[in-house]
Design a protein around this motif. Structure first.
Motif, short mmCIF file in Angstrom:
data_model
loop_
_atom_site.label_atom_id
_atom_site.label_comp_id
_atom_site.label_asym_id
_atom_site.label_seq_id
_atom_site.Cartn_x
_atom_site.Cartn_y
_atom_site.Cartn_z
N ALA A 213 20.29 -39.35 -35.26
CA ALA A 213 20.61 -38.48 -34.13
C ALA A 213 20.58 -39.27 -32.84
O ALA A 213 19.68 -40.08 -32.62
CB ALA A 213 19.62 -37.33 -34.05
N ASN A 214 21.55 -39.04 -31.97
CA ASN A 214 21.43 -39.55 -30.62
C ASN A 214 20.28 -38.79 -29.96
O ASN A 214 20.29 -37.56 -29.91
CB ASN A 214 22.73 -39.32 -29.84
N PRO A 215 19.25 -39.48 -29.46
CA PRO A 215 18.07 -38.77 -28.97
C PRO A 215 18.34 -37.85 -27.79
O PRO A 215 17.73 -36.79 -27.67
CB PRO A 215 17.10 -39.89 -28.60
N TYR A 216 19.27 -38.23 -26.92
CA TYR A 216 19.58 -37.40 -25.75
C TYR A 216 20.30 -36.12 -26.17
O TYR A 216 19.97 -35.03 -25.69
CB TYR A 216 20.43 -38.20 -24.76
N LEU A 217 21.27 -36.24 -27.08
CA LEU A 217 21.98 -35.06 -27.55
C LEU A 217 21.06 -34.16 -28.36
O LEU A 217 21.13 -32.93 -28.26
CB LEU A 217 23.19 -35.46 -28.40
N ALA A 218 20.20 -34.77 -29.18
CA ALA A 218 19.29 -33.98 -30.01
C ALA A 218 18.38 -33.11 -29.15
O ALA A 218 18.22 -31.91 -29.40
CB ALA A 218 18.46 -34.90 -30.90
N LEU A 219 17.79 -33.70 -28.11
CA LEU A 219 16.89 -32.93 -27.26
C LEU A 219 17.64 -31.90 -26.44
O LEU A 219 17.14 -30.79 -26.22
CB LEU A 219 16.10 -33.88 -26.35
N ALA A 220 18.83 -32.23 -25.99
CA ALA A 220 19.61 -31.27 -25.21
C ALA A 220 19.96 -30.04 -26.06
O ALA A 220 19.83 -28.89 -25.60
CB ALA A 220 20.88 -31.92 -24.68
N ALA A 221 20.40 -30.26 -27.29
CA ALA A 221 20.75 -29.15 -28.17
C ALA A 221 19.54 -28.30 -28.49
O ALA A 221 19.59 -27.06 -28.46
CB ALA A 221 21.40 -29.68 -29.45
N LEU A 222 18.44 -28.95 -28.82
CA LEU A 222 17.22 -28.23 -29.17
C LEU A 222 16.73 -27.37 -28.01
O LEU A 222 16.41 -26.18 -28.17
CB LEU A 222 16.16 -29.25 -29.59
N LEU A 223 16.65 -27.95 -26.82
CA LEU A 223 16.14 -27.22 -25.67
C LEU A 223 17.08 -26.09 -25.24
O LEU A 223 16.61 -25.03 -24.80
CB LEU A 223 15.90 -28.18 -24.50
N ALA A 224 18.37 -26.30 -25.39
CA ALA A 224 19.32 -25.24 -25.05
C ALA A 224 19.14 -24.04 -25.97
O ALA A 224 19.16 -22.88 -25.52
CB ALA A 224 20.75 -25.76 -25.14
N ALA A 225 18.96 -24.31 -27.25
CA ALA A 225 18.77 -23.21 -28.21
C ALA A 225 17.49 -22.45 -27.92
O ALA A 225 17.48 -21.21 -27.90
CB ALA A 225 18.74 -23.78 -29.64
N GLY A 226 16.40 -23.18 -27.71
CA GLY A 226 15.13 -22.51 -27.45
C GLY A 226 15.13 -21.75 -26.14
O GLY A 226 14.62 -20.61 -26.07
N ALA A 227 15.69 -22.34 -25.08
CA ALA A 227 15.73 -21.67 -23.79
C ALA A 227 16.58 -20.41 -23.83
O ALA A 227 16.26 -19.41 -23.16
CB ALA A 227 16.25 -22.63 -22.72
N ALA A 228 17.65 -20.43 -24.62
CA ALA A 228 18.48 -19.23 -24.75
C ALA A 228 17.69 -18.11 -25.41
O ALA A 228 17.83 -16.94 -25.05
CB ALA A 228 19.74 -19.55 -25.56
N GLY A 229 16.87 -18.46 -26.37
CA GLY A 229 16.01 -17.46 -26.99
C GLY A 229 15.07 -16.81 -26.00
O GLY A 229 14.86 -15.59 -26.01
N VAL A 230 14.49 -17.63 -25.10
CA VAL A 230 13.59 -17.10 -24.08
C VAL A 230 14.36 -16.19 -23.12
O VAL A 230 13.90 -15.09 -22.78
CB VAL A 230 12.92 -18.25 -23.31
N ALA A 231 15.54 -16.65 -22.67
CA ALA A 231 16.33 -15.86 -21.73
C ALA A 231 16.72 -14.51 -22.31
O ALA A 231 16.76 -13.50 -21.60
CB ALA A 231 17.57 -16.64 -21.31
N GLU A 232 16.99 -14.49 -23.61
CA GLU A 232 17.45 -13.25 -24.27
C GLU A 232 16.30 -12.45 -24.87
O GLU A 232 16.52 -11.38 -25.45
CB GLU A 232 18.47 -13.60 -25.35
N LYS A 233 15.08 -12.96 -24.75
CA LYS A 233 13.90 -12.29 -25.30
C LYS A 233 14.08 -11.96 -26.78
O LYS A 233 13.81 -10.85 -27.24
CB LYS A 233 13.57 -11.04 -24.50
N LEU A 234 14.54 -12.98 -27.53
CA LEU A 234 14.81 -12.76 -28.95
C LEU A 234 13.52 -12.45 -29.71
O LEU A 234 12.49 -13.08 -29.49
CB LEU A 234 15.45 -14.01 -29.56
#
Length: 459
Positions: free
Chosen positions: A356-377
């Motif tokens: 994995a490209n480390p920068y892309l991996a962390l960006a994808a992971l954090l985007a997914a988790g932050a979206a969960g927080v924003a949507e109160k999943l």
């Protein structure tokens, strides 16, 4: 941040650092980045050229974005379908360090810009910087800790896998066989500013694991590349060769590069909680990761070696679920404790490796988790056993499915998830997928061990 500094101030800073390093015996600086296969690439310039490298950059071809894992250039992506074009690789002075294991060299992470110095859409480091700005806008920050597993082998002319240690797993006896290497790693990491949480002989033959203490995501990604450079230099001194590959051979243990993440707001760890899981926002973070896990895994474990490693019963995270301290879960929640404190809580992504490209991996992971927080999943209950031992009917009843097992399934998961695809951006996503297809096409009609041998020393 160095990227926003006045160019005159940046040059003056680089001139001071260049003089200091030259006086200490440093002859050159290596500027490194990772491509879309997770493979480190670099340019090295004389130390006197550091001010230029930090301001106007070093010329490199734009085609690095479409190198596949065998260094074949694919022209299948229309945005980079010509051999013409040049970009600039800019040294980031905030990450500049003299290499303890290569004392004539310094090292710095690189940022890619276009020929005019403007943002280049294929620069992976900028993708993470952009995602971190979105986190900050939402009042959030993150800490990232890496676990790095790798095989340690005797360096032979034919690249044969001769274990440098023979176990037992987790035994101090195993490390005595590579005592000099271990000493160099501990000393060189400390000198290079890399903080090791622990180091040990892992479960597999010849396998070692070390953990890097948690830090901010951009530093964590930079440090992951610096750690590889440091490890390889230490191995070379002792006549050893390291394989960071997700699966060096079908008879080897798999090497995961697990990501431990925690999400913070106003100085509080949102993942803090108890044995049943975190509080509402932390639970929503895990729920976001779980929802987008197939697409995230296509970025964090994207290679043919990744797919070969993704086997049930091997602590690789082959099915889509979460658990509390369940090492078979791709998302393993690690709660805090009275001994360690509530802020020790984090979630480990096991479906992650060195391809994995480390920068892309962390960006994808954090985007997914932050979206969960924003949507109160909402987050369903944890699974505390191994779904790989269940029947298909039992897994279906619990809504647990296997993660993508083929390149085409991974591509479908990534392109079908607009949230994660948007993180990469249209151009970079196109190049990333072209590289994945090139790898898959080259592997047609080849034996699995032949494919894995081609990836064994690449990362």
């Amino acid at each position: 941040m160095a990227t926003a500094a006045d160019p005159r101030d940046l040059r003056a800073r680089a001139e001071v650092q260049a003089r200091e390093l030259a006086a200490a015996g440093v002859a050159g600086v290596t500027v490194g980045w990772a491509d879309n296969n997770g493979i480190p690439r670099s340019r090295t310039v004389p130390i006197a050229a550091l001010p230029d490298a930090a301001t106007t950059g070093i010329g490199v071809t734009s085609l690095f974005a479409v190198f596949d894992s065998a260094d074949t250039i694919t022209y299948a992506y229309e945005g980079l379908a010509t051999p013409s074009g040049d970009i600039r690789l800019v040294a980031e002075l905030d990450g500049l360090v003299r290499l303890a294991g290569q004392p004539a060299l310094a090292w710095a992470p690189g940022r890619q810009v276009d020929a005019d110095g403007e943002p280049w859409p294929y620069d992976q480091r900028s993708v993470l910087i952009r995602q971190l700005a979105r986190l900050a806008d939402a009042g959030l920050s993150a800490l990232i800790g890496y676990e790095l597993e790798f095989g340690v082998y005797r360096d032979t002319e034919d690249g044969e896998l001769i274990p440098a240690h023979h176990g037992p797993a987790y035994s101090p006896a195993a490390l005595t066989e590579i005592d000099g290497f271990v000493e160099s790693v501990l000393r060189d990491f400390a000198a290079n500013g890399l903080h090791i949480g622990q180091l040990h002989a892992e479960y597999g033959p010849a396998q070692v694991e070390l953990s890097l203490t948690a830090t901010d995501p951009l530093t964590a990604a930079d440090n992951q590349l610096l750690a590889r450079q440091t490890l390889r230099a230490a191995a070379h001194v002792h006549g050893l060769r390291l394989s960071f590959a997700p699966l060096p051979s079908t008879s080897s243990a798999g090497n995961g590069w697990h990501l431990h993440t925690s999400l913070w707001r106003d100085g509080s760890n949102l993942l803090a909680g108890g044995p049943q899981g975190p509080g509402p926002e932390g639970a929503a973070y895990i729920a976001g990761l779980l929802r987008d896990l197939p697409a995230v895994a296509a970025v964090t474990a994207p290679s043919l070696g990744s797919l070969a490693r993704l086997r049930p019963g091997y602590f690789a995270g082959a099915y889509r679920f979460w658990g509390v301290e369940n090492r078979e879960a791709p998302l393993r929640y690690v709660p805090g404790s009275a001994l360690l404190g509530a802020d020790h809580a984090n979630v480990e992504l096991k479906t992650s490796d060195a391809s994995a490209n480390p920068y892309l991996a962390l960006a994808a992971l954090l985007a997914a988790g932050a979206a969960g927080v924003a949507e109160k999943l909402p987050l369903g209950p944890p699974v505390q056993t191994d779904p790989g031992t269940w029947s298909e009917a039992d897994r279906a009843e619990r809504g647990i499915a296997a993660l993508p097992k083929t390149p085409s399934e991974q591509e479908a998961a990534l392109t079908g998830n607009l949230r994660i695809a948007e993180v990469l951006g249209k151009e970079l996503l196109g190049a990333f997928l072209a590289v994945r297809r090139s790898d898959a096409e080259a592997a047609v009609d080849r034996e699995t061990d032949d494919v894995l041998a081609g990836l064994r020393w690449r990362y």
